[in-house]
Design a protein around this motif. Structure first.
Motif, PDB file in Angstrom:
ATOM      1  N   ARG A 225      -0.798 -19.599  57.853  1.00 14.03           N
ATOM      2  CA  ARG A 225      -1.938 -19.304  56.993  1.00 14.03           C
ATOM      3  C   ARG A 225      -2.588 -17.969  57.346  1.00 14.03           C
ATOM      4  N   ASP A 245       6.860 -13.389  58.290  1.00 12.07           N
ATOM      5  CA  ASP A 245       8.033 -13.826  57.533  1.00 12.07           C
ATOM      6  C   ASP A 245       9.297 -13.822  58.399  1.00 12.07           C
TER       7      ASP A 245
ATOM      8  N   ASP B 267       4.469 -22.557  56.358  1.00  9.12           N
ATOM      9  CA  ASP B 267       5.215 -21.843  55.333  1.00  9.12           C
ATOM     10  C   ASP B 267       4.330 -20.714  54.801  1.00  9.12           C
ATOM     11  N   GLU B 269       4.668 -18.206  52.752  1.00  9.26           N
ATOM     12  CA  GLU B 269       4.616 -17.918  51.313  1.00  9.26           C
ATOM     13  C   GLU B 269       3.707 -18.905  50.603  1.00  9.26           C
ATOM     14  N   LEU B 270       3.868 -20.180  50.947  1.00  3.70           N
ATOM     15  CA  LEU B 270       3.037 -21.219  50.350  1.00  3.70           C
ATOM     16  C   LEU B 270       1.566 -20.978  50.679  1.00  3.70           C
ATOM     17  N   GLU B 271       1.293 -20.647  51.936  1.00  6.76           N
ATOM     18  CA  GLU B 271      -0.104 -20.448  52.339  1.00  6.76           C
ATOM     19  C   GLU B 271      -0.711 -19.224  51.657  1.00  6.76           C
ATOM     20  N   ARG B 272       0.095 -18.158  51.450  1.00  7.11           N
ATOM     21  CA  ARG B 272      -0.440 -16.985  50.747  1.00  7.11           C
ATOM     22  C   ARG B 272      -0.776 -17.328  49.304  1.00  7.11           C
ATOM     23  N   SER B 273      -0.061 -18.300  48.734  1.00  2.60           N
ATOM     24  CA  SER B 273      -0.256 -18.611  47.325  1.00  2.60           C
ATOM     25  C   SER B 273      -1.435 -19.549  47.095  1.00  2.60           C
ATOM     26  N   ARG B 274      -1.973 -20.149  48.155  1.00  2.00           N
ATOM     27  CA  ARG B 274      -3.173 -20.948  47.901  1.00  2.00           C
ATOM     28  C   ARG B 274      -4.367 -20.357  48.639  1.00  2.00           C
ATOM     29  N   PRO B 275      -5.335 -19.894  47.834  1.00  5.34           N
ATOM     30  CA  PRO B 275      -6.422 -19.098  48.381  1.00  5.34           C
ATOM     31  C   PRO B 275      -7.275 -19.855  49.399  1.00  5.34           C
ATOM     32  N   THR B 277      -8.530 -23.922  50.936  1.00  4.95           N
ATOM     33  CA  THR B 277      -8.395 -25.368  50.861  1.00  4.95           C
ATOM     34  C   THR B 277      -9.661 -26.029  51.377  1.00  4.95           C
TER      35      THR B 277
END
Ligand SMILES: Nc1ncnc2c1ncn2[C@@H]1O[C@H](COP(=O)(O)OP(=O)(O)OP(=O)(O)O)[C@@H](O)[C@H]1O
Ligand SMILES: Nc1ncnc2c1ncn2[C@@H]1O[C@H](COP(=O)(O)OP(=O)(O)O)[C@@H](O)[C@H]1O
Ligand code: SF4
Ligand code: SF4
Ligand SMILES: [Mg+2]
Ligand SMILES: [Mg+2]
Lengths: 356, 329
Positions: A225, A245, B267, B269-275, B277
């Motif tokens: 995150r 990454d 993950d 990519e997943l974390e970047r896509s959710r601003p 939580t």
């Protein structure tokens, strides 16, 4: 490995040991990493691998004795900070580098109001008047989203919840606008809902101030995150480093791969069981002469027990941050190259990592 | 739990809490509503995960279930027998072999002056009729079962890592072959790689010897691997109960959803896509609990009715699930 240019903080070959009853603990054994301005570096690894000692050395927080920095350098904008308390006429600790801890109570004075504790360094470092500093303390509590900041400033630490204490400590750490904030497991003791609030707060503060963050954690979810780049530590050493990454999608070191496999998966189609790393980290009284991970590594070869693996550059063109891993598996021309290596070739996990 | 079409051969209840309540008087007429009217069944050979934030009442529930706290109200049934509201020492003696607790902290819960052998054998000694030789044999056998070596017997706890100490605690509790075990956060003090070791060990023991377990934890993502069912607790009440994977992947209660959603995933990519939580606020004080839904001050889906009417656990149609939320009225 050459450092990316423009690094704010560069640590090279840091070695720290402690005298104890049982002998000398080699807590940090040659750590290298760098942090660029405005980025977040995550340092990840199991408890006892030397994460806290690493950052405490830079802050002058290692108790000496029994501690000793035996080798290495840490340079802030090119200037050595190990053993220094100020550079460029400013205090390093507090003014140029701020720090927050897992347990806020270790940093807070239980007999002083929260407001006074934030105001005091502002008077000392920034020469503010009492009244100015008190006003600024309330503003900082507002910035860290403490409700009713003016009232809260008059309260003592025991009147705050764990999440509020962490916010107060962040307020204190950013008071003098440091270029780097070191956060040592800032959310490990918090519930996930409060962790989410604190991580959001750190990201927002970074966006507003441009400060770099060095975030220590053992939670790969938090790394994913928060981090731009990652240093994975094991038994007093950095075993793999790269962009976030690189570390997640092109992981190369067997320990990094093991950590990822041990994480619970959130994919409902995968109903496989957890894959723990068997065994436990080595004793740092007498660290193994070779690779520290060898006793637990499923790919360990003879050479691993005898010699420390050098860092192999695995940098790809996808990111401009260097990607490197310390493992004999990557060394095509290792003197021990022998047939021993062949058995790993069927291992898809390592192939994936090594192929990229 | 009531019967379900999805799981026809549901286990017979071993332990049953009915309206179990435990308040603490903290002076000046104030009471902590630590556990308030909780009903939960643990079936024979079933593992139930009990999850929720710090202070939600999980440990108090576990202890009250085992008689380590007196019950303020409600009852506990063991194999259909109603257990006393307040244990006397004969009750502990009679029930200690049947019901055991494994405690939270692998560092402070083992006596540093006792050898591992003495620690693990402690419970056996209290039960007369076990000779020293027999005890040694049983300890060696149990150290093996939890993945330690018989020759660890003569060592002291400080010589072991957190994960190994946790195994010692597990061997100590299980050597009496209790019918029911409450594990209070046996993993949160440990690193992930080691947490996975302990989770897998409990899973194996369940397969090989049929453990019945209430597993208390903060983190649903790990617990779901060993749990048959999970129960989510908030401020002294259960808000959702269901089959572990179904509840994890398809949470119905807004609080369960938040608990699962705020745990960042490994993950990038997943974390970047959710601003974001994060939800606002913190768990309220359990002294003088608010009227209405206890989650109302933080709930992203709060409605007018939530502020005044306390939602009761109801069974959802076509789902093996109970939820306490007005969205499902
Ligand atoms: N002996 C006691 N006296 C007064 N209050 C108590 C006592 N024991 C627990 N409480 C309170 O009861 C509530 C529930 O506590 P409990 O320890 O059961 O929570 P928990 O869910 O186990 O939390 P954690 O996840 O932190 O272990 C809390 O508000 C706690 O402060
Ligand atoms: N003051 C000290 N005296 C002796 N040993 C220490 C001291 N501080 C840390 N150590 C040892 O150094 C090693 C690394 O510790 P630490 O940096 O705290 O690990 P972590 O990665 O969990 O932050 C451990 O073996 C620890 O026991
Ligand atoms: S150097 Fe050898 S023991 Fe170490 S991680 Fe690589 S393969 Fe494993
Ligand atoms: S009852 Fe209302 S406040 Fe409570 S969880 Fe449901 S929607 Fe939210
Ligand atoms: Mg630490
Ligand atoms: Mg508890």
């Amino acid at each position: 490995m050459t450092q990316a240019t423009g690094d704010l903080l560069t640590v090279e070959n840091l070695n720290v040991e402690f005298d104890t009853y049982g002998g000398i603990v080699q807590a940090v054994r040659g750590v290298d990493f760098s942090v660029a301005a405005g980025e977040t570096l995550a340092i990840v690894g199991e408890s006892g691998c030397g994460k806290s000692v690493t950052v405490q050395s830079m802050m002058g927080l290692i108790p000496m004795p029994p501690g000793r920095i035996t080798q290495g350098s840490a340079r802030l904008r090119g200037q050595e900070i190990l053993g220094q308390s100020r550079i460029d006429g400013r205090e390093i600790r507090g003014a140029q580098i701020g720090m927050i801890f897992q347990d806020p109570m270790t940093a807070l004075n239980p007999t002083m109001t929260i407001g006074d504790q934030i105001a005091e360094p502002l008077q000392v470092h920034k020469g503010m008047s009492r009244a100015e500093a008190a006003r600024e303390a309330i503003r900082l509590l507002e910035v860290t989203r403490i409700p009713e900041a003016a009232t809260r400033a008059k309260q003592y630490p025991f009147e705050f919840s764990g999440g509020m204490l962490q916010r107060a400590m962040i307020a204190m750490a950013i008071a003098c606008k440091p270029e780097i904030l070191i956060a040592d497991e800032p959310t490990t003791a918090l519930d996930v809902t409060i962790q989410a609030q604190i991580l959001d707060l750190l990201q927002d503060l970074q966006r507003e101030t441009g400060m770099a963050i060095v975030l220590i954690t053992h939670d790969l979810g938090v790394v994913a995150r928060m981090a731009d780049s990652v240093a994975v530590m094991y038994a007093g050493k950095v075993v793999e480093r790269g962009s976030v990454d690189d570390i997640f999608y092109r992981s190369a070191h067997p320990y990094t791969l093991g950590l990822k496999a041990a994480m619970p998966s959130n994919d409902p189609t995968l109903k496989q069981s957890l894959q723990p790393i068997e065994g436990s980290p080595p004793d740092l009284f007498s660290p193994p002469p070779g690779c520290g991970y060898a006793p637990r590594c499923p790919h360990a070869m003879k050479v691993c027990q005898q010699q420390q693996p050098p860092e192999t550059s695995l940098s790809s063109t996808e990111t401009n941050r260097p990607h490197g891993s310390h493992c004999w598996l990557h060394e095509a021309d290792s003197p021990f190259k022998p047939a021993e290596l062949h058995f790993i070739e069927n291992d898809s996990a390592v192939e994936q990592g090594a192929a990229s | 739990m009531s019967d379900s079409t999805m799981k026809p051969n549901k286990p017979t209840p071993l332990v049953e809490a009915r309206g179990l309540t435990r308040f603490f008087d903290v002076g000046r007429g104030r009471r902590v509503h630590a556990v308030d009217n909780v009903s939960l069944t643990v079936g024979e050979r079933e593992i139930v995960g009990l999850v929720g934030e710090s202070g939600s009442g999980k440990s108090t529930f576990g202890k009250t279930l085992l008689g380590l706290h007196d019950k303020t109200a409600g009852e506990v049934l063991f194999r259909g027998e109603t257990l006393p509201a307040k244990y006397r020492s004969v009750d502990y003696q009679r029930l200690a072999g049947n019901m055991q607790m494994i405690f939270q902290d692998p560092y402070s819960s083992l006596n540093p002056r006792m050898t591992v052998g003495e620690i693990v054998a402690e419970g056996l000694r209290l039960h007369a009729g076990v000779s020293n030789a027999m005890a040694r044999e049983r300890v060696a056998e149990w150290l093996g079962r939890v993945g330690l070596q018989p020759d660890h017997m003569s060592r002291y706890p400080h010589e072991f890592s957190g994960g190994q100490r946790q195994r010692i605690g597990i061997a100590r509790a299980l050597i009496l072959e209790p019918d029911f075990v409450v594990c209070d956060e046996p993993i949160s003090a440990l690193d992930v790689s080691v947490q996975a070791q302990v989770i897998n060990l409990l899973g194996e023991l369940k397969e090989s010897m049929g453990l019945t377990l209430l597993f208390i934890a903060h983190d649903l993502s790990m617990v779901r691997y060993v749990s048959d069912r999970m129960a989510v607790m908030y401020l002294g009440s259960l808000v959702e109960i269901g089959r572990a994977d179904a509840l994890y992947f398809d949470p119905k209660h807004p609080y369960t959803e938040v608990l699962i959603g705020s745990n960042p995933e490994p993950d990038p990519e997943l974390e970047r896509s959710r601003p974001s939580t994060a939800i606002q606020g913190e768990i309220p004080s359990p002294v003088n609990v608010p009227a209405g839904c206890r989650f109302a001050n933080r709930c992203p889906k709060v409605m007018e009715v939530c502020k005044t009417v306390t939602p009761q656990l109801i069974k959802l149609k076509d789902l093996d699930r109970e939820v306490a939320c007005h969205l499902y009225d």
